[in-house]
Design a protein around this motif. Structure first.
Motif, PDB file in Angstrom:
ATOM      1  N   ARG A 235       0.680  -1.294   0.110  1.00 29.19           N
ATOM      2  CA  ARG A 235      -0.013  -0.056  -0.011  1.00 29.19           C
ATOM      3  C   ARG A 235       0.916   1.122   0.110  1.00 29.19           C
ATOM      4  O   ARG A 235       1.953   1.325   0.478  1.00 29.19           O
ATOM      5  N   LEU A 236       0.203   2.216  -0.681  1.00 28.77           N
ATOM      6  CA  LEU A 236       1.055   3.626  -0.724  1.00 28.77           C
ATOM      7  C   LEU A 236       0.080   4.611  -0.202  1.00 28.77           C
ATOM      8  O   LEU A 236      -0.951   4.906  -0.264  1.00 28.77           O
ATOM      9  N   LEU A 237       0.643   5.474   0.914  1.00 30.98           N
ATOM     10  CA  LEU A 237      -0.202   6.491   1.490  1.00 30.98           C
ATOM     11  C   LEU A 237       0.629   7.967   1.111  1.00 30.98           C
ATOM     12  O   LEU A 237       1.885   7.914   1.292  1.00 30.98           O
ATOM     13  N   GLY A 238       0.025   8.981   1.221  1.00 35.60           N
ATOM     14  CA  GLY A 238       0.570  10.285   0.989  1.00 35.60           C
ATOM     15  C   GLY A 238      -0.138  11.018  -0.201  1.00 35.60           C
ATOM     16  O   GLY A 238      -1.092  10.331  -0.922  1.00 35.60           O
ATOM     17  N   PRO A 239       0.193  12.309  -0.465  1.00 37.39           N
ATOM     18  CA  PRO A 239       1.235  12.884   0.381  1.00 37.39           C
ATOM     19  C   PRO A 239       1.064  13.148   1.743  1.00 37.39           C
ATOM     20  O   PRO A 239      -0.209  13.410   2.031  1.00 37.39           O
ATOM     21  N   LEU A 240       1.948  12.989   2.529  1.00 41.14           N
ATOM     22  CA  LEU A 240       1.921  13.428   3.903  1.00 41.14           C
ATOM     23  C   LEU A 240       2.725  14.538   4.378  1.00 41.14           C
ATOM     24  O   LEU A 240       3.828  14.852   3.566  1.00 41.14           O
ATOM     25  N   ALA A 241       2.759  15.030   5.548  1.00 47.78           N
ATOM     26  CA  ALA A 241       3.746  15.960   6.404  1.00 47.78           C
ATOM     27  C   ALA A 241       4.784  15.260   6.230  1.00 47.78           C
ATOM     28  O   ALA A 241       4.841  14.014   6.711  1.00 47.78           O
ATOM     29  N   PRO A 242       6.118  15.580   6.134  1.00 43.32           N
ATOM     30  CA  PRO A 242       7.349  15.199   6.429  1.00 43.32           C
ATOM     31  C   PRO A 242       7.738  14.739   7.630  1.00 43.32           C
ATOM     32  O   PRO A 242       8.837  15.123   8.140  1.00 43.32           O
ATOM     33  N   TYR A 243       7.009  13.870   8.477  1.00 48.68           N
ATOM     34  CA  TYR A 243       7.117  13.793   9.929  1.00 48.68           C
ATOM     35  C   TYR A 243       8.432  12.902  10.061  1.00 48.68           C
ATOM     36  O   TYR A 243       9.123  13.259  11.063  1.00 48.68           O
ATOM     37  N   ASP A 244       9.001  12.045   9.123  1.00 42.33           N
ATOM     38  CA  ASP A 244       9.976  11.359   9.346  1.00 42.33           C
ATOM     39  C   ASP A 244      11.479  11.794   8.912  1.00 42.33           C
ATOM     40  O   ASP A 244      12.424  11.323   9.171  1.00 42.33           O
ATOM     41  N   PHE A 245      11.375  13.119   8.535  1.00 46.97           N
ATOM     42  CA  PHE A 245      12.410  13.800   8.011  1.00 46.97           C
ATOM     43  C   PHE A 245      12.581  15.119   8.391  1.00 46.97           C
ATOM     44  O   PHE A 245      13.589  16.059   7.854  1.00 46.97           O
ATOM     45  N   THR A 246      11.990  15.514   9.430  1.00 48.00           N
ATOM     46  CA  THR A 246      12.128  16.938  10.233  1.00 48.00           C
ATOM     47  C   THR A 246      12.380  16.772  11.700  1.00 48.00           C
ATOM     48  O   THR A 246      12.227  17.417  12.397  1.00 48.00           O
ATOM     49  N   GLU A 247      12.825  15.504  12.092  1.00 51.21           N
ATOM     50  CA  GLU A 247      13.001  15.118  13.453  1.00 51.21           C
ATOM     51  C   GLU A 247      14.341  15.348  13.856  1.00 51.21           C
ATOM     52  O   GLU A 247      15.102  15.817  13.008  1.00 51.21           O
ATOM     53  N   ALA A 248      14.414  15.680  15.212  1.00 54.30           N
ATOM     54  CA  ALA A 248      15.778  15.838  15.954  1.00 54.30           C
ATOM     55  C   ALA A 248      16.150  17.120  15.393  1.00 54.30           C
ATOM     56  O   ALA A 248      17.550  17.561  15.281  1.00 54.30           O
ATOM     57  N   GLN A 249      15.573  18.197  15.165  1.00 49.44           N
ATOM     58  CA  GLN A 249      15.803  19.554  14.708  1.00 49.44           C
ATOM     59  C   GLN A 249      16.048  20.745  15.906  1.00 49.44           C
ATOM     60  O   GLN A 249      15.384  20.199  16.671  1.00 49.44           O
ATOM     61  N   PRO A 250      16.886  21.678  15.768  1.00 53.86           N
ATOM     62  CA  PRO A 250      16.774  22.538  16.918  1.00 53.86           C
ATOM     63  C   PRO A 250      15.525  23.042  17.505  1.00 53.86           C
ATOM     64  O   PRO A 250      15.532  23.145  18.738  1.00 53.86           O
ATOM     65  N   TRP A 251      14.454  23.224  16.551  1.00 59.97           N
ATOM     66  CA  TRP A 251      13.439  23.899  16.938  1.00 59.97           C
ATOM     67  C   TRP A 251      12.411  22.815  18.180  1.00 59.97           C
ATOM     68  O   TRP A 251      11.496  23.166  18.660  1.00 59.97           O
ATOM     69  N   ASP A 252      12.857  21.582  17.887  1.00 57.54           N
ATOM     70  CA  ASP A 252      11.987  20.548  18.476  1.00 57.54           C
ATOM     71  C   ASP A 252      11.935  20.800  19.847  1.00 57.54           C
ATOM     72  O   ASP A 252      10.932  20.574  20.453  1.00 57.54           O
ATOM     73  N   SER A 253      12.894  21.138  20.458  1.00 58.28           N
ATOM     74  CA  SER A 253      12.940  21.414  22.103  1.00 58.28           C
ATOM     75  C   SER A 253      12.386  22.437  22.349  1.00 58.28           C
ATOM     76  O   SER A 253      11.952  22.956  23.593  1.00 58.28           O
ATOM     77  N   SER A 254      11.968  23.776  21.283  1.00 55.83           N
ATOM     78  CA  SER A 254      11.200  24.654  21.824  1.00 55.83           C
ATOM     79  C   SER A 254       9.851  24.612  21.730  1.00 55.83           C
ATOM     80  O   SER A 254       9.108  25.351  22.248  1.00 55.83           O
ATOM     81  N   ALA A 255       9.468  23.568  20.975  1.00 57.26           N
ATOM     82  CA  ALA A 255       7.914  23.247  20.775  1.00 57.26           C
ATOM     83  C   ALA A 255       7.299  22.642  22.125  1.00 57.26           C
ATOM     84  O   ALA A 255       7.695  21.726  22.582  1.00 57.26           O
TER      85      ALA A 255
END
Length: 257
Positions: A235-255
């Motif tokens: 199965r193919l799902l998408g398009p989706l927001a890039p949840y798996d490609f924006t993790e562990a970024q500097p802003w994550d701790s500020s959210a």
């Protein structure tokens, strides 16, 4: 008079020139419209939320994901994890957008024209077991050794068979997940292998792809499904927001959580 405490719920970050759909509604079930808070070249997708009502229902999570996925289909978006609430628009700028403006802008540039897609694959149970046993004569001998014999007298053989079949399935799963990644590679930018879902999950691969090449990605998945027909459901799902490609970024701790 009773007053209701409110906050500003943050969904994600988009380019500053994005305009929201007047029909878009946010989490909380109260029909609050989704708007943007701009700062420089970036903006936060937000909505007002009632703080007297705890967030976290399945409907809230679905609303959060649906808004981000719909956004990703048309513009780049950096998702914020579910449940991020700040005091007001000023705090969104001062505590969230301004400190990480350049990182947000750079990531949005990298994501421009792209979205996440997820390919899941699930084994047909009977076909999988036949396949792994046929590939290893030792497994067939073990199965024959316990056939028609009482369970209490074949305990060790059954444990050995179960462990051997499990190891064979794990090896086949690793090979098939890699086959999915390779099949999708010509149509994608990068891929992340996620944990397959369920006992008979074969693969769970997230890819980042240009939306203009979606048709090429669909064909690659269709080709894989034809090749594995009767063995694996794809199965193919998408398009989706890039949840798996924006993790562990500097802003994550500020959210906020």
């Amino acid at each position: 008079m009773v007053t209701t405490a409110t906050g500003t719920y943050v969904y994600g970050v988009v380019p500053a020139d994005v305009e929201t759909d007047s029909e878009a509604r946010g989490v909380g079930g109260d029909g609050a419209p989704v708007t943007v808070v701009r700062h420089g070249r970036v903006a936060a997708l937000v909505s007002e939320v009632n703080l007297d009502r705890p967030l976290g229902t399945p409907d809230d999570l679905l609303a959060h994901e649906a808004l981000l996925d719909a956004t990703a289909a048309v513009v780049p978006v950096v998702p914020v994890r579910f449940g991020a609430v700040l005091t007001d628009e000023k705090s969104i700028v001062d505590e969230f957008l301004a400190p990480h403006h350049d990182e947000f802008a750079a990531t949005l540039g990298r994501l421009d024209g792209k979205a996440e897609y997820v390919v899941t694959a699930k084994y047909a149970e009977d076909a999988l077991l036949r396949e792994v046993i046929a590939a290893d004569p030792r497994l067939e001998r073990l199965r024959a050794a316990i056939r028609d014999r009482p369970e209490e007298t074949t305990r060790e053989e059954r444990i050995e068979l179960g462990e051997a079949v499990g190891a064979a399935i794990d090896a086949r799963r690793r090979a098939d997940a890699q086959a999915v990644v390779e099949a999708l590679a010509p149509a994608t930018t990068t891929a992340v292998e996620r944990e397959p879902v369920g006992e008979f999950g074969a693969a769970n691969v997230a890819v980042l792809a240009e939306t203009r090449r979606e048709r090429q990605l669909v064909r690659a998945v269709e080709d894989l499904a034809r090749r594995w027909a009767g063995r694996v459901e794809v199965r193919l799902l998408g398009p989706l927001a890039p949840y798996d490609f924006t993790e562990a970024q500097p802003w994550d701790s500020s959210a906020p959580s």
